[in-house]
Design an enzyme around this catalytic site. Structure first.
Site, PDB file in Angstrom:
ATOM      1  N   ASP A  61      22.274  36.374  22.099  1.00 46.41           N
ATOM      2  CA  ASP A  61      21.926  35.147  22.443  1.00 46.41           C
ATOM      3  C   ASP A  61      20.450  34.351  22.447  1.00 46.41           C
ATOM      4  OD1 ASP A  61      24.285  35.595  23.864  1.00 46.41           O
ATOM      5  OD2 ASP A  61      23.593  35.849  25.913  1.00 46.41           O
ATOM      6  N   GLY A  62      19.534  35.209  22.111  1.00 41.30           N
ATOM      7  CA  GLY A  62      18.321  34.538  21.720  1.00 41.30           C
ATOM      8  C   GLY A  62      18.275  33.923  20.517  1.00 41.30           C
ATOM      9  N   ASP A 135      16.703  26.824  29.688  1.00 45.51           N
ATOM     10  CA  ASP A 135      15.936  26.407  30.568  1.00 45.51           C
ATOM     11  C   ASP A 135      14.316  26.120  30.449  1.00 45.51           C
ATOM     12  OD1 ASP A 135      14.649  28.968  30.151  1.00 45.51           O
ATOM     13  OD2 ASP A 135      16.053  30.011  31.287  1.00 45.51           O
ATOM     14  N   ARG A 145      -4.108  33.207  39.995  1.00 47.86           N
ATOM     15  CA  ARG A 145      -3.415  33.350  41.398  1.00 47.86           C
ATOM     16  C   ARG A 145      -2.248  32.623  41.374  1.00 47.86           C
ATOM     17  NH1 ARG A 145      -7.718  30.420  44.765  1.00 47.86           N
ATOM     18  NH2 ARG A 145      -7.759  29.034  43.049  1.00 47.86           N
ATOM     19  N   ASP A 164       4.980  32.131  41.808  1.00 50.05           N
ATOM     20  CA  ASP A 164       4.777  32.470  40.312  1.00 50.05           C
ATOM     21  C   ASP A 164       5.012  31.319  39.512  1.00 50.05           C
ATOM     22  OD1 ASP A 164       3.638  34.791  41.468  1.00 50.05           O
ATOM     23  OD2 ASP A 164       5.441  36.154  40.655  1.00 50.05           O
ATOM     24  N   ALA A 176      20.751  32.856  33.263  1.00 46.71           N
ATOM     25  CA  ALA A 176      19.483  33.768  32.274  1.00 46.71           C
ATOM     26  C   ALA A 176      18.597  34.072  33.480  1.00 46.71           C
ATOM     27  CB  ALA A 176      19.133  32.827  31.342  1.00 46.71           C
ATOM     28  N   TYR A 177      17.414  33.655  33.232  1.00 51.06           N
ATOM     29  CA  TYR A 177      16.134  33.881  34.044  1.00 51.06           C
ATOM     30  C   TYR A 177      16.421  33.438  35.553  1.00 51.06           C
ATOM     31  CZ  TYR A 177      11.082  34.567  34.678  1.00 51.06           C
ATOM     32  OH  TYR A 177       9.809  34.947  35.034  1.00 51.06           O
ATOM     33  N   ASN A 178      17.164  32.170  35.709  1.00 46.30           N
ATOM     34  CA  ASN A 178      17.403  31.652  36.938  1.00 46.30           C
ATOM     35  C   ASN A 178      18.053  32.598  37.774  1.00 46.30           C
ATOM     36  OD1 ASN A 178      18.270  29.626  38.823  1.00 46.30           O
ATOM     37  ND2 ASN A 178      20.271  30.134  38.155  1.00 46.30           N
ATOM     38  N   LEU A 179      19.048  33.634  37.231  1.00 46.86           N
ATOM     39  CA  LEU A 179      19.635  34.588  38.196  1.00 46.86           C
ATOM     40  C   LEU A 179      18.978  35.710  38.327  1.00 46.86           C
ATOM     41  CD1 LEU A 179      22.671  35.454  39.121  1.00 46.86           C
ATOM     42  CD2 LEU A 179      22.919  36.510  36.960  1.00 46.86           C
TER      43      LEU A 179
END
Length: 283
Positions: A61-62, A135, A145, A164, A176-179
């Site tokens: 996928d990348g 994304d 911080r 974060d 992807a990252y969202n999940l």
């Protein structure tokens, strides 16, 4: 189907065994086809892709995400062949390549037009712009911080988040990252954007799914300087508190070749039941 480009991820196929297998399989179907090969997108850009009927991406996928940004405005469709880890976008597995290529030459496929995402910000007198398929992620630096982000949607204040970072994804990027950050799974053909706070201090902070025509503006409190912007998890740029990041749907679309409507099978096999350490998957 006279001109085919093959972009291979050489870290996945260092000896070109899979590449040569793909070339041989194509030639067995039609010896007259002109095949051009590219390694890690070198030489493959928008102008180059305009001469191709299809781009075969050999990797994971990348590799598809990287190829997609490299040929950003191109309308040439991409066929992903998975020799990577997950292969959610790269639908074709290596053991079914020959059958898939035969379908390709017979025209037995559909082309899905996937939405892309765009982010812009000012850097001095210049406007920086980046497009992605999955994304855009705004997040704090390693030494930083927890940061505070003020979010506006269509110039109306939505909320402030301390945490974060923030993920804004397309429907394609929802898995992807969202999940991983607790965001929802969204069908890839839905015309939406999704905003997900990353590990917010406030339990009530949740994802919001927006009309894709929305303009999302995010500013960082000015006393935070160690912040980064990530596009598809592959392109990183440093940003600071004096910049406002604007995210919206890109005018570009990525055309992906699909041989069947197997989205839910793929979702179940590669996402839901592929979560490591969970016998029952993620659900």
């Amino acid at each position: 189907m006279k001109n085919i480009g093959i972009n291979v991820n050489t870290t996945k196929d260092p000896n070109k065994e899979m590449l040569n297998f793909i070339i041989e399989s194509i030639k067995n179907i039609d010896k007259s086809v002109n095949i051009k090969t590219y390694e890690n997108c070198m030489g493959l850009d928008e102008n180059e892709s305009s001469s191709l009927d299809v781009i075969i991406v050999l990797g994971g996928d990348g590799t598809i995400l990287n190829t997609s940004r490299n040929v950003l405005r191109s309308k040439t469709p991409i066929l992903g062949i998975n020799i990577g880890h997950l292969g959610f976008l790269a639908q074709v597995e290596i053991n079914s390549v020959e059958a898939a290529l035969e379908k390709l030459f017979r025209g037995e496929y559909t082309i899905e037009k996937r939405d892309m995402i765009q982010c812009t910000y000012n850097e001095g007198n210049k406007i920086k712009r980046y497009d992605g398929l999955n994304d855009v992620v705004l997040y704090r630096g390693i030494k930083s911080r927890i940061q505070r982000y003020d979010v506006y949607i269509n110039d109306a204040f939505y909320n402030s988040f301390s945490g974060d970072g923030i993920i804004i994804c397309t429907s394609t990027g929802s898995t992807a990252y969202n999940l991983s950050a607790g965001g929802p799974i969204i069908h890839p053909l839905l015309d939406v954007l999704c905003l997900t706070p990353m590990y917010s201090q406030f339990f009530a902070s949740r994802s919001i799914v927006l009309d894709s025509r929305s303009l999302i503006s995010i500013s960082i409190e000015k006393n935070y300087e160690d912040s980064f912007l990530s596009i598809d998890g592959q392109k990183w740029v440093a940003v600071n508190g004096s910049q406002t990041i604007k995210i919206n749907k890109s005018k570009n679309k990525r055309r992906l070749i699909k041989f069947d409507d197997a989205y839910f099978n793929t979702l179940r096999e590669k996402i839901i039941f592929n979560a490591k350490g969970c016998e029952g998957g993620i659900l």
